[in-house]
Design an enzyme around this catalytic site. Structure first.
Site, PDB file in Angstrom:
ATOM      1  N   GLY A 169       0.786  -1.224   0.000  1.00 18.05           N
ATOM      2  CA  GLY A 169       0.000   0.000   0.000  1.00 18.05           C
ATOM      3  C   GLY A 169       0.819   1.275   0.000  1.00 18.05           C
ATOM      4  CG  LEU A 221      -8.720  -8.621 -15.379  1.00 20.74           C
ATOM      5  CD1 LEU A 221      -8.038  -7.305 -15.737  1.00 20.74           C
ATOM      6  CD2 LEU A 221      -8.519  -9.646 -16.489  1.00 20.74           C
ATOM      7  CG  ASN A 279      -4.625   0.395 -11.693  1.00 17.17           C
ATOM      8  OD1 ASN A 279      -4.061   0.520 -10.608  1.00 17.17           O
ATOM      9  ND2 ASN A 279      -4.463  -0.679 -12.440  1.00 17.17           N
ATOM     10  CG  HIS A 328       0.682   0.213 -16.042  1.00 19.19           C
ATOM     11  ND1 HIS A 328       0.476  -1.099 -15.669  1.00 19.19           N
ATOM     12  CD2 HIS A 328       1.504   0.178 -17.107  1.00 19.19           C
ATOM     13  CE1 HIS A 328       1.144  -1.888 -16.491  1.00 19.19           C
ATOM     14  NE2 HIS A 328       1.779  -1.144 -17.368  1.00 19.19           N
ATOM     15  CB  SER A 374       0.321   5.629 -17.198  1.00 19.23           C
ATOM     16  OG  SER A 374       1.313   5.657 -18.198  1.00 19.23           O
ATOM     17  N   GLY A 415     -10.276  -3.738 -20.580  1.00 16.13           N
ATOM     18  CA  GLY A 415      -9.026  -4.289 -21.088  1.00 16.13           C
ATOM     19  C   GLY A 415      -7.954  -4.325 -20.010  1.00 16.13           C
ATOM     20  CG  ASP A 472      -2.475  -2.121 -17.396  1.00 18.61           C
ATOM     21  OD1 ASP A 472      -3.090  -1.726 -16.397  1.00 18.61           O
ATOM     22  OD2 ASP A 472      -1.640  -3.040 -17.370  1.00 18.61           O
TER      23      ASP A 472
END
Length: 200
Positions: free
Chosen positions: A12, A91, A106, A108, A135, A142, A144
């Site tokens: 975290g 996912l 999210n 990435h 990002s 999908g 990412d």
């Protein structure tokens, strides 16, 4: 005040960065609940800040859909304005995404659309990339592939390992995430508009 839920699987570190930012009275968002798919280390950050938390163990559910339905039910108790995936290693099924999109974001560790998936840092090194990045995206069905809200380039240095490169990416991810949540809260970043502008 924007209300935020954060879902985690591990330590975290992004959650901690958001909690630190939200502790400043001038920050226009507050974390109202933290959820996890296991007894994650990062739940200690929520406890330290007095933030309620819940755990929906992945292994106790017969399917991804059943697990996600219970996570959804827990989130609906708090009805946050925004859900942040912070290292959640699951996912999410389309039914969950549809229920929260576009208010589901999210981070990435790559400059998307380059190197999507769970091994982005390793893949960048394997490809011999001279740059990668970080990002923040809107989550879609999908892997990412959602609309990009913010991103920044990061150089790959000679001798970089997966660990050393990832350690340089993480602070950038945190900074971008904190800024994106701030801009959403202030109204200068509209998630509906980001989704509408994304190629179908």
């Amino acid at each position: 005040m924007l209300t935020v839920a954060v879902l985690i699987s591990g330590t975290g570190s992004n959650l901690r960065a958001l909690l630190d930012a939200a502790a400043d009275p001038s920050y226009p968002a507050r974390i109202v609940v933290v959820g996890a798919d296991r007894e994650a280390e990062g739940l200690a950050h929520a406890e330290a800040y007095g933030i309620p938390s819940f755990t929906v163990p992945w292994h106790e559910h017969e399917s991804r859909e059943a697990w996600a339905a219970e996570v959804d039910a827990q989130l609906r108790v708090w009805n946050p304005d925004l859900v942040v995936l912070s290292g959640l290693m699951r996912l999410l099924p389309p039914s969950f995404v549809a229920g929260w999109a576009p208010h589901l974001i999210n981070t990435h560790p790559a400059h998307l659309p380059e190197f999507p998936g769970a091994h982005a840092v390793r893949d960048a090194l394997a490809a011999g990339a001279t740059q990668t990045g970080a990002s923040v995206i809107v989550v879609d069905d999908g892997v990412d592939t959602g609309p990009i809200l913010a991103q920044e380039r990061i150089d790959v240095l000679p001798g970089d390992t997966e660990h050393s490169l990832h350690e340089r990416i993480k602070p950038v991810e945190r900074r971008l995430l904190i800024d994106v949540v701030r801009r959403i809260a202030e109204g200068s970043l509209a998630l509906d508009a980001a989704r509408a502008a994304s190629p179908s």
